[in-house]
Write an enzyme that holds these catalytic residues in place. Structure first.
Site, short mmCIF file in Angstrom:
data_model
loop_
_atom_site.label_atom_id
_atom_site.label_comp_id
_atom_site.label_asym_id
_atom_site.label_seq_id
_atom_site.Cartn_x
_atom_site.Cartn_y
_atom_site.Cartn_z
N ASP A 85 82.72 41.00 44.22
CA ASP A 85 81.67 41.36 43.27
C ASP A 85 82.10 42.57 42.44
OD1 ASP A 85 81.54 43.06 45.48
OD2 ASP A 85 79.66 42.23 46.19
N HIS A 144 72.06 40.88 52.25
CA HIS A 144 72.92 40.30 51.20
C HIS A 144 74.37 40.18 51.69
CE1 HIS A 144 73.60 44.60 49.47
NE2 HIS A 144 74.72 44.24 50.04
N GLU A 146 71.39 38.91 46.62
CA GLU A 146 70.20 39.58 47.15
C GLU A 146 69.17 38.55 47.64
OE1 GLU A 146 70.56 42.55 47.74
OE2 GLU A 146 70.92 43.86 46.04
#
Ligand code: F6R
Length: 261
Positions: free
Chosen positions: A67, A138, A143
């Site tokens: 990410d 998460h 999320e």
């Protein structure tokens, strides 16, 4: 799902590094999925030590980070591409350009996310994905409420995640970006082996849900219950809410010596 409860982060690092070492031995051009954050640091330190000692090499391997924050300037020290480079990639012998991350500065974010998925697929997919877990359950930055089939895309960080990550931004939650790009839950589920690390009591509820709760988008990590090869590496704090902790400990202690994680 295999649950391994160990005394500390260093021993978790050793067990995870054993799995990476075995993977590289049978597949030198392995594709690794790399989490940032504090949880995997002991794993990276152990891999660096083994690389320094000549036991392993990443020169044929590839890496993909999970990410990235949206909008952090290229020179920002908390940009995940910079962080993974600092804590791991620059300390071992990856060939230049072989570790990629989602582009949080892309002008066309949907196109950048699609390109990232295509780049992972072009390598044949991730062999071993290292994961942490958020206090809200998460993985990556998927999320609560994330599609269980999601692919790399933009997400809004929860207030809780921004508070948790404020420690990396001078304890100022307002400096934590509001958006990120993250591999989706479907992307993570496509990895052949998932190694998730959780340390400390703050992760105990998320770990309990991950291992023993019902599969639910409210605790995104629970999708891993559907994965055929997941290893959950925990310290005592992160394991403290597990109902079957004694069983997991006995199981690990009585494993045949030939069987890795
Ligand atoms: C980081 C990531 C996150 C973290 C999680 C736990 O790339 O994807 O899911 O793994 O927020 O963070 P730490 O390890 O800092 O507690």
């Amino acid at each position: 799902m295999e649950v391994v409860i160990l005394p500390d982060a260093a021993q978790i690092g050793t067990v995870a590094a054993d799995a990476v070492e075995a993977l590289l031995a049978r597949k030198p051009a392995a594709v690794l999925g790399l989490a940032t954050g504090s949880s995997p640091l002991a794993i990276y330190d152990e891999l660096v030590a083994r690389c320094d000692a000549g036991r392993i090499s990443f020169r044929h391997a590839r890496g993909f980070t999970l990410d990235e924050y949206v909008g952090l300037p290229a020179e920002h020290p908390e940009r995940y591409r910079t962080v993974i480079d600092t804590v791991f990639v620059s300390r071992v012998d990856f060939a230049p350009g072989t570790v990629a991350g989602p582009d949080g500065l892309a002008e066309d974010i949907p196109a950048a996310c699609a390109e990232y998925e295509a780049a992972i697929a072009a390598t044949g997919g991730i062999d071993l994905q290292i994961l942490g877990i958020g206090t809200d359950g998460h993985i990556g930055f998927n999320e609560p409420g994330s599609s269980l089939a999601s692919r790399t895309r933009i997400k809004t960080l929860t207030r809780q995640t921004r508070i948790d990550n404020a420690r990396f931004f001078g304890d100022d939650v307002d400096l934590v970006p509001t958006h990120c790009l993250t591999q989706g839950l479907g992307t993570i589920m496509a990895a052949r082996h998932v190694v998730l690390v959780a340390l400390g009591r703050s992760k105990a509820e998320a770990v309990h849900q991950l291992v023993e709760g019902p599969v639910s988008a409210m605790w995104p990590a629970t999708i891993l219950q559907h994965h055929p090869h997941v290893t959950v590496l925990l310290d005592g704090g992160a394991a403290r809410r597990l109902q079957l902790a004694d069983y997991y400990r006995e199981t690990y202690l009585s494993k045949p010596s030939w069987q890795g994680i």
